[in-house]
Design an enzyme around this catalytic site. Structure first.
Site, PDB file in Angstrom:
ATOM      1  N   ASP A 172       6.015  -4.774  -0.058  1.00 15.01           N
ATOM      2  CA  ASP A 172       5.178  -6.057  -0.639  1.00 15.01           C
ATOM      3  C   ASP A 172       5.434  -6.220  -1.823  1.00 15.01           C
ATOM      4  OD1 ASP A 172       3.439  -4.030  -1.415  1.00 15.01           O
ATOM      5  OD2 ASP A 172       1.589  -4.964  -0.914  1.00 15.01           O
ATOM      6  N   GLU A 421       6.339   5.918   3.772  1.00 17.55           N
ATOM      7  CA  GLU A 421       5.886   5.042   5.012  1.00 17.55           C
ATOM      8  C   GLU A 421       7.541   4.910   5.596  1.00 17.55           C
ATOM      9  OE1 GLU A 421       3.512   1.633   4.370  1.00 17.55           O
ATOM     10  OE2 GLU A 421       1.827   2.851   4.387  1.00 17.55           O
ATOM     11  N   TYR A 475      -5.803   2.474   6.333  1.00 18.61           N
ATOM     12  CA  TYR A 475      -6.490   1.211   5.948  1.00 18.61           C
ATOM     13  C   TYR A 475      -7.452   0.903   7.068  1.00 18.61           C
ATOM     14  CZ  TYR A 475      -3.380   0.684   2.146  1.00 18.61           C
ATOM     15  OH  TYR A 475      -2.714   0.856   0.697  1.00 18.61           O
ATOM     16  N   GLU A 511      -3.126   6.748   0.030  1.00 21.42           N
ATOM     17  CA  GLU A 511      -3.565   5.253  -0.217  1.00 21.42           C
ATOM     18  C   GLU A 511      -4.721   5.145   0.599  1.00 21.42           C
ATOM     19  OE1 GLU A 511      -0.650   2.342   0.715  1.00 21.42           O
ATOM     20  OE2 GLU A 511       0.917   3.518  -0.565  1.00 21.42           O
TER      21      GLU A 511
HETATM   22  C1  GCB Z   1       1.033   0.267   2.371  1.00 19.64           C
HETATM   23  C2  GCB Z   1       2.006   0.468   1.481  1.00 19.64           C
HETATM   24  C3  GCB Z   1       1.803  -0.325   0.081  1.00 19.64           C
HETATM   25  C4  GCB Z   1       1.008  -1.609   0.166  1.00 19.64           C
HETATM   26  C5  GCB Z   1      -0.065  -1.299   0.949  1.00 19.64           C
HETATM   27  C6  GCB Z   1      -0.779  -2.698   1.268  1.00 19.64           C
HETATM   28  O1  GCB Z   1       0.687   1.033   3.124  1.00 19.64           O
HETATM   29  O2  GCB Z   1       2.383   1.721   1.049  1.00 19.64           O
HETATM   30  O3  GCB Z   1       2.897  -0.579  -0.630  1.00 19.64           O
HETATM   31  O4  GCB Z   1       1.015  -2.433  -0.959  1.00 19.64           O
HETATM   32  O5  GCB Z   1       0.216  -0.717   2.067  1.00 19.64           O
HETATM   33  O6  GCB Z   1      -1.607  -3.216   0.500  1.00 19.64           O
HETATM   34  O7  GCB Z   1      -0.534  -3.456   2.202  1.00 19.64           O
END
Ligand code: GCB
Length: 602
Positions: A172, A421, A475, A511
């Site tokens: 992204d 990832e 997430y 993350e």
């Molecule tokens: C992820 C990625 C990271 C993104 C993040 C997101 O899993 O590793 O590069 O910025 O999610 O905010 O979607």
């Protein structure tokens, strides 16, 4: 490999260095005519001004420059001091994204296809004394599946018959480009230190420093270790050495104590030929009994996934932003960060050594899967269908090797992250990663991590068993069950339970986070509000605390950062705990409260 060395340029009485940073000439070359029109020798014909180091994208007001895809040219000129003419003169770039070709006075001197690692050329035969020297660099920002990060350039014919080329990227963050890190001209003597490999360990209270230096056989290596006051502690002769330091000061985030190691080359008469030096932090990092140990005691990582990203300069190295970041991290109680999703500037690691941060050092292998961010949806295979070629694997191995050679002497670097990832649920990923792991084990003894997407099922991951420590990006409640933190935390608990059950290894949450608009307040909390970010973090922390195997938490992200334009992004990714101009959101206090109180320690 010739005489290329990955030692950071330093000034000593035997070595000179001159930064070439500043304002350079710059020109787009959409039709790729620069070489044909002899720009390398004649200079670029209609330049504008462009700062170095910086990304070129956000400096001007032009959309054409911001979104440019293809070749651009940079040019500068410099005199070279007469005293340098007896030395080796090296031109070194900290990093240029992504492809670079370099000419000095019209002579092609080197090229690079790695946007995040340094490269250099011995330009001694090409420089003029008494005349200006012209340095011309062609930079290209296209991504392919033969490099990292991977991507595709897609060509479409528009209605008016023109070919429009667009970049399809797997990650992204914005594909910033340009001369991103400092450029140096530096010298070494003709007989010089090629490489240094410093290791440290503890035997009780005694610190052990091992040194290995690669240099010409005709010269003698001599090491001199000093404490932080400059008092000599030990002196040794011989290219390979071991120094014992009784009652050594252990390097840690709370006490980033650095010894100084001077390395000399001498001839048979004892005359000094070359001199280089390094900061050395004595510390021991291990994975043992499902824990991460620093100097023999369990350590819990608190910190952030970061980016090299800032307003206007994009990915250009900037000591101002960097120090601000480090002070903010300290103030929040962080002891660590991950160099997501590529190797950072060496100057960042030097600061991490000095200020005391534990660094997860990551390669630029981000997005080895068919589907970009957001991290949900169906994944099509990439390892098994030939999308990931042998070229890409060679590139990955080469990146890892050079990353380790560049960064192994930093006490701050505590582990290597192979990738972020990737499609590690494909059986074909196993052989691929086996070779990566084997290479790292040959070069260095730090723990190895790989970072997983939340779609990877622990029972079906082909890579986690190969590494020492598992990174998880989670997430739930954001990309899955959006807005429902109750369901999200239940999913998180279930996911961690499955990982803990299937793997007897420590886990770092590499993350977790949510997009948050600073100043948006909502009661009850909803997605994008500051309250939602706070609640998400608090609920996640409660779950982490149920798992002894979780040995660290790194929030995504330290600061808001720019992305490609996308329906799920409002002027970039807003998951920062700090805004893009480095001011806190409410959640900073949540983290500070947790991280500054004793957390799973002792
Ligand atoms: C992820 C990625 C990271 C993104 C993040 C997101 O899993 O590793 O590069 O910025 O999610 O905010 O979607």
């Amino acid at each position: 490999k010739g005489a290329e060395t990955l030692l950071y340029p330093r000034m000593t009485e035997k070595r000179q260095k001159k930064p070439l940073d500043g304002v350079w000439k710059f020109q787009l070359d959409p039709s790729g005519k620069g070489v044909g029109e002899r720009w390398p020798s004649q200079g670029i014909p209609s330049p504008i001004h462009m700062p170095v180091p910086s990304s070129y994208n956000d400096i001007t007001t032009s959309e054409a420059i911001r979104d440019f895809l293809g070749d651009v040219w940079y040019e500068t000129s410099t005199y070279v001091p007469s005293e340098w003419m007896t030395e080796r003169i090296i031109l070194r770039f900290g990093a240029v994204a992504h492809h670079a070709k370099v000419w000095v006075n019209g002579h092609f001197v080197t090229e690079s296809h790695n946007g995040f690692l340094p490269f250099e050329a011995d330009v001694t035969p090409f420089v003029n004394e008494e005349k200006m020297n012209r340095i011309v660099v062609k930079v290209n920002n296209e991504l392919t599946w033969d490099m990292l990060p991977p991507g595709d350039v897609i060509e479409k014919v528009t209605e008016d018959g023109e070919i429009k080329r667009t970049l399809h990227q797997q990650h992204d963050f914005f594909n910033y480009a340009g001369i991103h890190r400092s450029v140096f001209l530096y010298t070494t003597p003709q007989t010089f230190i090629h490489s240094l490999n410093i290791g440290t360990d503890f035997n009780g209270e005694t610190g052990i420093i091992t040194g290995e230096s690669e240099s010409p056989p005709s010269a003698f290596v001599y090491y001199s270790l000093k404490d932080d006051q400059g008092e000599i502690i030990a002196e040794r002769h011989g290219a390979t050495t071991e120094i014992q330091v009784p009652e050594a000061e252990a390097w840690s985030p709370d006490n980033p104590y650095l010894y100084k190691l001077d390395v000399y080359l001498k001839d048979g008469e004892g005359t000094i030929l070359d001199h280089y030096y390094l900061n050395v932090g004595i510390r021991k990092i291990e994975v043992k009994d499902e824990q991460l140990l620093l100097n023999g005691s369990p350590i819990y990582l608190k910190g952030f996934g970061k980016h090299e990203d800032a307003v206007i300069r994009g990915k250009g190295y900037d000591p101002v932003t960097n120090l601000r970041d480090m002070y903010l991290m300290k103030e929040t109680g962080a002891n660590s960060f991950r160099t997501a999703h590529y190797p950072y500037a060496e100057e960042v690691l030097q600061l991490a050594d000095q200020l005391g941060f534990l660094v997860i050092d990551e390669t630029s292998a981000v997005g080895l899967l068919s589907q970009g961010v957001p991290a949900t949806g169906n994944l099509e295979p990439v390892f098994s269908n030939g999308k990931i070629s042998s070229h890409l694997k060679e590139y990955h191995l080469d990146t890892l090797q050079r990353l380790i050679e560049r960064d192994r002497n930093h006490p701050s670097v505590i582990m290597w992250s192979l990738s972020n990832e990737a499609s590690t649920m494909e059986p074909e990923a196993e052989v691929y990663y086996k070779d990566l792991v084997e290479l790292v084990r040959k070069l260095d003894d730090r723990p190895i991590m790989n970072v997983n997407l939340m779609l990877i099922e622990p029972e079906k991951c082909f890579v986690s068993k190969l590494v020492d420590i598992i990174g998880l990006n989670v997430y739930f409640g954001w990309y899955s069950t959006p807005g429902d933190l109750k369901a999200g935390t239940a999913e998180l608990r279930n996911y961690l339970e499955r990982w803990a059950k299937t793997h007897d290894k420590p886990i770092v949450i590499t993350e977790y986070g949510v997009d948050t608009m600073p100043g948006l307040h909502k009661v009850p909390a909803v997605m994008f509000s500051e309250e939602f970010q706070v609640q998400f973090l608090e609920k996640y922390h409660n779950v982490f605390d149920e798992f002894p195997k979780v040995v660290g938490e790194q929030v995504w992200n330290f600061a808001d950062f720019m992305t490609k334009q996308d329906t799920v992004r409002v002027d970039g990714n807003k998951k920062g705990i700090f805004t893009r101009d480095r001011q806190p959101k409410m959640a900073q206090y949540t983290l500070q409260k947790r991280w500054k109180s004793p957390l799973r320690e002792g």
